[in-house]
Design a protein around this motif. Structure first.
Motif, PDB file in Angstrom:
ATOM      1  N   SER A  94      37.078  18.001 -27.583  1.00  0.00           N
ATOM      2  CA  SER A  94      36.444  18.898 -28.242  1.00  0.00           C
ATOM      3  C   SER A  94      36.585  20.344 -27.435  1.00  0.00           C
ATOM      4  CB  SER A  94      34.913  18.573 -28.398  1.00  0.00           C
ATOM      5  OG  SER A  94      34.229  18.495 -27.108  1.00  0.00           O
ATOM      6  N   LEU A  95      36.289  21.438 -28.508  1.00  0.00           N
ATOM      7  CA  LEU A  95      35.953  22.639 -28.057  1.00  0.00           C
ATOM      8  C   LEU A  95      34.830  22.771 -28.331  1.00  0.00           C
ATOM      9  CD1 LEU A  95      39.178  24.474 -29.477  1.00  0.00           C
ATOM     10  CD2 LEU A  95      38.777  23.719 -27.002  1.00  0.00           C
ATOM     11  N   GLU A  96      33.918  23.694 -27.440  1.00  0.00           N
ATOM     12  CA  GLU A  96      32.276  23.921 -27.468  1.00  0.00           C
ATOM     13  C   GLU A  96      32.046  25.296 -27.615  1.00  0.00           C
ATOM     14  OE1 GLU A  96      30.803  22.221 -24.162  1.00  0.00           O
ATOM     15  OE2 GLU A  96      31.057  20.082 -24.758  1.00  0.00           O
ATOM     16  N   ASN A  97      31.250  25.610 -28.644  1.00  0.00           N
ATOM     17  CA  ASN A  97      30.976  27.098 -28.958  1.00  0.00           C
ATOM     18  C   ASN A  97      32.162  27.961 -29.141  1.00  0.00           C
ATOM     19  OD1 ASN A  97      28.283  26.545 -28.181  1.00  0.00           O
ATOM     20  ND2 ASN A  97      28.717  26.467 -26.016  1.00  0.00           N
ATOM     21  N   VAL A  98      33.264  27.454 -29.601  1.00  0.00           N
ATOM     22  CA  VAL A  98      34.283  28.135 -30.021  1.00  0.00           C
ATOM     23  C   VAL A  98      34.345  28.246 -31.574  1.00  0.00           C
ATOM     24  CG1 VAL A  98      36.927  28.125 -30.236  1.00  0.00           C
ATOM     25  CG2 VAL A  98      35.659  27.393 -28.090  1.00  0.00           C
ATOM     26  N   GLU A  99      34.641  29.326 -32.115  1.00  0.00           N
ATOM     27  CA  GLU A  99      34.530  29.454 -33.566  1.00  0.00           C
ATOM     28  C   GLU A  99      36.046  30.204 -33.931  1.00  0.00           C
ATOM     29  OE1 GLU A  99      31.478  31.389 -35.140  1.00  0.00           O
ATOM     30  OE2 GLU A  99      30.080  30.529 -34.175  1.00  0.00           O
ATOM     31  N   PHE A 100      36.785  29.662 -35.170  1.00  0.00           N
ATOM     32  CA  PHE A 100      37.753  30.184 -35.627  1.00  0.00           C
ATOM     33  C   PHE A 100      38.080  29.736 -37.177  1.00  0.00           C
ATOM     34  CE2 PHE A 100      42.203  31.405 -34.261  1.00  0.00           C
ATOM     35  CZ  PHE A 100      43.167  31.523 -35.343  1.00  0.00           C
ATOM     36  N   ASP A 101      37.588  30.673 -37.918  1.00  0.00           N
ATOM     37  CA  ASP A 101      37.812  30.521 -39.542  1.00  0.00           C
ATOM     38  C   ASP A 101      36.846  29.253 -40.011  1.00  0.00           C
ATOM     39  OD1 ASP A 101      39.280  32.657 -39.591  1.00  0.00           O
ATOM     40  OD2 ASP A 101      41.046  31.733 -39.935  1.00  0.00           O
ATOM     41  N   GLN A 102      35.903  29.096 -39.194  1.00  0.00           N
ATOM     42  CA  GLN A 102      34.884  27.844 -39.809  1.00  0.00           C
ATOM     43  C   GLN A 102      35.644  26.456 -39.613  1.00  0.00           C
ATOM     44  OE1 GLN A 102      33.160  28.831 -43.479  1.00  0.00           O
ATOM     45  NE2 GLN A 102      31.943  30.246 -42.595  1.00  0.00           N
ATOM     46  N   LEU A 103      36.711  26.583 -38.958  1.00  0.00           N
ATOM     47  CA  LEU A 103      37.452  25.193 -38.509  1.00  0.00           C
ATOM     48  C   LEU A 103      36.798  24.279 -37.680  1.00  0.00           C
ATOM     49  CD1 LEU A 103      40.934  26.618 -38.195  1.00  0.00           C
ATOM     50  CD2 LEU A 103      40.117  25.282 -40.309  1.00  0.00           C
ATOM     51  N   THR A 104      37.015  22.896 -37.687  1.00  0.00           N
ATOM     52  CA  THR A 104      36.344  22.141 -36.580  1.00  0.00           C
ATOM     53  C   THR A 104      37.268  21.031 -36.337  1.00  0.00           C
ATOM     54  OG1 THR A 104      35.725  20.653 -38.430  1.00  0.00           O
ATOM     55  CG2 THR A 104      33.872  22.263 -37.894  1.00  0.00           C
ATOM     56  N   GLY A 105      37.071  20.418 -35.303  1.00  0.00           N
ATOM     57  CA  GLY A 105      38.072  19.098 -34.622  1.00  0.00           C
ATOM     58  C   GLY A 105      39.344  19.521 -34.522  1.00  0.00           C
ATOM     59  N   ASP A 106      40.225  18.694 -35.046  1.00  0.00           N
ATOM     60  CA  ASP A 106      41.628  18.966 -34.445  1.00  0.00           C
ATOM     61  C   ASP A 106      42.146  20.160 -35.225  1.00  0.00           C
ATOM     62  OD1 ASP A 106      41.522  16.721 -33.018  1.00  0.00           O
ATOM     63  OD2 ASP A 106      42.728  15.462 -34.569  1.00  0.00           O
ATOM     64  N   ALA A 107      41.834  20.728 -36.312  1.00  0.00           N
ATOM     65  CA  ALA A 107      42.052  21.930 -37.021  1.00  0.00           C
ATOM     66  C   ALA A 107      41.815  22.882 -36.160  1.00  0.00           C
ATOM     67  CB  ALA A 107      41.423  21.863 -38.407  1.00  0.00           C
ATOM     68  N   LEU A 108      40.551  23.082 -35.615  1.00  0.00           N
ATOM     69  CA  LEU A 108      40.292  24.057 -34.679  1.00  0.00           C
ATOM     70  C   LEU A 108      40.951  24.249 -33.720  1.00  0.00           C
ATOM     71  CD1 LEU A 108      38.118  26.390 -33.602  1.00  0.00           C
ATOM     72  CD2 LEU A 108      36.651  24.417 -32.885  1.00  0.00           C
ATOM     73  N   SER A 109      41.188  23.016 -32.926  1.00  0.00           N
ATOM     74  CA  SER A 109      42.250  23.095 -31.732  1.00  0.00           C
ATOM     75  C   SER A 109      43.468  23.559 -32.172  1.00  0.00           C
ATOM     76  CB  SER A 109      42.254  21.674 -31.004  1.00  0.00           C
ATOM     77  OG  SER A 109      40.956  21.160 -30.706  1.00  0.00           O
ATOM     78  N   LYS A 110      43.920  23.188 -33.162  1.00  0.00           N
ATOM     79  CA  LYS A 110      45.638  23.549 -33.391  1.00  0.00           C
ATOM     80  C   LYS A 110      45.417  25.012 -33.803  1.00  0.00           C
ATOM     81  CE  LYS A 110      49.672  22.110 -35.524  1.00  0.00           C
ATOM     82  NZ  LYS A 110      50.441  21.172 -36.272  1.00  0.00           N
ATOM     83  N   ALA A 111      44.574  25.607 -34.386  1.00  0.00           N
ATOM     84  CA  ALA A 111      44.491  26.987 -34.787  1.00  0.00           C
ATOM     85  C   ALA A 111      44.424  27.970 -33.502  1.00  0.00           C
ATOM     86  CB  ALA A 111      43.173  27.452 -35.494  1.00  0.00           C
ATOM     87  N   VAL A 112      43.521  27.446 -32.346  1.00  0.00           N
ATOM     88  CA  VAL A 112      43.471  28.193 -31.289  1.00  0.00           C
ATOM     89  C   VAL A 112      44.630  27.998 -30.486  1.00  0.00           C
ATOM     90  CG1 VAL A 112      42.050  28.081 -29.022  1.00  0.00           C
ATOM     91  CG2 VAL A 112      40.797  27.972 -31.042  1.00  0.00           C
ATOM     92  N   TYR A 113      45.350  26.912 -30.423  1.00  0.00           N
ATOM     93  CA  TYR A 113      46.464  26.757 -29.523  1.00  0.00           C
ATOM     94  C   TYR A 113      47.721  27.193 -30.213  1.00  0.00           C
ATOM     95  CZ  TYR A 113      43.412  23.382 -27.224  1.00  0.00           C
ATOM     96  OH  TYR A 113      42.343  22.695 -26.710  1.00  0.00           O
ATOM     97  N   THR A 114      47.714  27.768 -31.596  1.00  0.00           N
ATOM     98  CA  THR A 114      48.879  28.254 -32.029  1.00  0.00           C
ATOM     99  C   THR A 114      48.905  29.823 -32.346  1.00  0.00           C
ATOM    100  OG1 THR A 114      48.275  27.399 -34.233  1.00  0.00           O
ATOM    101  CG2 THR A 114      49.794  25.935 -33.071  1.00  0.00           C
ATOM    102  N   THR A 115      47.877  30.297 -31.980  1.00  0.00           N
ATOM    103  CA  THR A 115      47.535  31.681 -32.295  1.00  0.00           C
ATOM    104  C   THR A 115      48.103  32.310 -31.126  1.00  0.00           C
ATOM    105  OG1 THR A 115      45.847  31.425 -33.491  1.00  0.00           O
ATOM    106  CG2 THR A 115      45.789  33.598 -32.836  1.00  0.00           C
ATOM    107  N   PRO A 116      49.378  33.414 -31.039  1.00  0.00           N
ATOM    108  CA  PRO A 116      49.857  33.763 -30.089  1.00  0.00           C
ATOM    109  C   PRO A 116      48.999  34.987 -29.408  1.00  0.00           C
ATOM    110  CG  PRO A 116      51.395  33.953 -31.994  1.00  0.00           C
ATOM    111  CD  PRO A 116      50.081  33.355 -32.553  1.00  0.00           C
ATOM    112  N   GLU A 117      48.061  35.511 -29.987  1.00  0.00           N
ATOM    113  CA  GLU A 117      47.174  36.519 -29.382  1.00  0.00           C
ATOM    114  C   GLU A 117      46.249  35.951 -28.190  1.00  0.00           C
ATOM    115  OE1 GLU A 117      49.142  37.982 -33.264  1.00  0.00           O
ATOM    116  OE2 GLU A 117      47.788  36.244 -32.599  1.00  0.00           O
ATOM    117  N   ILE A 118      46.061  34.701 -28.542  1.00  0.00           N
ATOM    118  CA  ILE A 118      45.166  33.960 -27.511  1.00  0.00           C
ATOM    119  C   ILE A 118      45.940  32.805 -26.621  1.00  0.00           C
ATOM    120  CG2 ILE A 118      42.918  34.550 -28.646  1.00  0.00           C
ATOM    121  CD1 ILE A 118      43.045  31.949 -29.965  1.00  0.00           C
ATOM    122  N   GLY A 119      47.104  32.951 -26.460  1.00  0.00           N
ATOM    123  CA  GLY A 119      48.124  32.203 -25.920  1.00  0.00           C
ATOM    124  C   GLY A 119      47.661  31.976 -24.399  1.00  0.00           C
ATOM    125  N   PHE A 120      46.676  32.791 -24.050  1.00  0.00           N
ATOM    126  CA  PHE A 120      46.023  32.449 -22.804  1.00  0.00           C
ATOM    127  C   PHE A 120      45.206  31.307 -22.558  1.00  0.00           C
ATOM    128  CE2 PHE A 120      43.702  35.655 -24.517  1.00  0.00           C
ATOM    129  CZ  PHE A 120      42.395  35.323 -24.681  1.00  0.00           C
TER     130      PHE A 120
END
Length: 142
Positions: A94-120
């Motif tokens: 899980s990702l805790e206290n992380v928001e990204f376009d109101q996504l949750t679960g695996d969709a949230l994780s994938k969005a975070v992990y595939t956005t180049p600007e937050i590649g860190f």
């Protein structure tokens, strides 16, 4: 005699995420300021867990399929990024206290992990999950 299993690692660990300047991340409060009671964290499966082993096997199988189809292991940068993200999604409980376009679960994780600007973010997660010491019973929350 000592049972070797007493040295077993935990299946998960929690990583407090950091920004590109290596500062700890916190969710915003109502005024848009960092809320120290809401750290942005990733709960991750480690190398001693079944989900991690399953993710490794899936990554290996993808590579073998590519070799069978193309006869070589060439992938585009975009394909590599997607495959890396799939591995990390499988290793993320899980990702805790992380928001990204109101996504949750695996969709949230994938969005975070595939956005180049937050590649860190995926970079620090990859580093964290590759170190068995982060999953020891005495391991502090990072």
């Amino acid at each position: 005699m000592t049972d070797i299993r007493k040295h077993a690692v935990e299946p998960t660990t929690t990583l407090h995420l950091r920004n590109a300047a290596d500062e700890l991340l916190y969710a915003d409060d109502a005024e848009g300021n960092p809320d120290k009671s809401r750290p942005m964290r990733a709960v991750l499966y480690g190398p001693g867990s079944k989900p991690f082993k399953k993710a490794q096997a899936a990554a290996s199988n993808r590579m073998m399929e590519r070799l069978k189809k193309k006869g070589k292991d060439n992938v585009s940068a975009e394909e590599k990024a997607q495959e890396d993200a799939e591995f990390l999604v499988s290793c993320t409980k899980s990702l805790e206290n992380v928001e990204f376009d109101q996504l949750t679960g695996d969709a949230l994780s994938k969005a975070v992990y595939t956005t180049p600007e937050i590649g860190f973010i995926p970079e620090q997660i990859n580093k964290h999950i590759s170190d068995w010491a982060n999953f020891t019973k005495a391991s502090p929350t990072n």
